[in-house]
Design a protein around this motif. Structure first.
Motif: not given
Length: 253
Positions: A26-27, A30, A32, A62, A178-179
């Protein structure tokens, strides 16, 4: 088979695994913000970004390490991507129309020649020449050509703007997606789409290479054995008859 499949594994996929092990699925998925640094002139430099939102001081860059936006777009926004592709095709057609028309008429003694400066013509130059041409009472053909090329430039600019706006909208949709990605979504995007496409592409390349090698070999064999069996038999009979005739002439039965 295992060893053959592993040969299709590349460095980027190893990096993906390392990222997943370090941060979790999951992380790792994300977006960045891009890393920055100062060059020798103390100027800020930015890491290459997948999506840039905002402009100038408000711009945000991003980076998607695990799942680049094209995979999210392909899975969740295929209709919007198809529309963008159409707009890109329209822009290419508009640019080609400008190129073809100027190549034909923006030449010495051509209808657009008076608008050419330093071997170039632009909408600004064409517009300026049109004003002068009307004031001077130039030939209708030149005025019509100038008006036409200005319309072509405007159509090209409009098509380019449409592509830019549609691209920005699609990127915003992807960024907002994405979220919303579940762990299962991330597994599918990474394993099936990203890694799967890589492996399928590499296998496809291998199959293509093998196919080309096989075709080349078949050409060699075809040239080597271009005579049919019946043709070979006929040639053998012909040669046998000649040998028999020579033996008979020598008195050998």
């Amino acid at each position: 088979m295992y060893e053959q499949l592993m040969s299709y594994w590349n460095a980027s996929m190893h990096d993906d695994v390392a990222l997943i092990v370090s941060e979790g699925w999951d992380d790792a998925a994300k977006p960045r913000l891009a890393r920055t640094w100062k060059d020798k002139n103390n100027k800020t430099k930015y890491e290459d970004a997948h999506i840039v939102t905002g402009t100038r001081a408000n711009a945000k860059r991003w980076v998607m390490d695990l799942i680049p936006p094209e995979y999210v777009i392909a899975r969740f926004f295929s209709d919007e991507k198809a529309k963008l592709d159409e707009l890109i095709a329209d822009h290419k057609a508009a640019s080609q129309a400008v190129e073809e028309y100027t190549e034909e008429h923006a030449v010495e003694e051509g209808l657009l020649w008076e608008a050419v400066e330093n071997d170039k013509i632009t909408k600004t130059l064409a517009t300026a020449r049109l004003r002068v041409a009307k004031r001077e009472g130039a030939e209708d053909d030149e005025i019509q050509a100038l008006q036409h090329v200005i319309k072509l430039y405007e159509a090209e600019a409009a098509a380019k703007k449409a592509v830019k706006e549609a691209t920005a909208e699609l990127e915003q949709l992807a960024l907002a997606q994405y979220p919303k990605l579940t762990t299962d979504d991330i597994h599918t995007l990474v394993i099936d789409d990203k890694w799967g496409n890589t492996i399928r592409g590499r296998i496809g390349a291998e199959v293509t290479a093998l196919g080309q090698a096989l075709i080349a070999r078949l050409h060699v064999l075809a040239n080597r054995y271009q005579s049919t069996v019946s043709e070979i038999d006929a040639e053998v009979e012909k040669l046998s008859a000649k040998v028999a005739a020579h033996l008979a002439a020598m008195g050998v039965k």
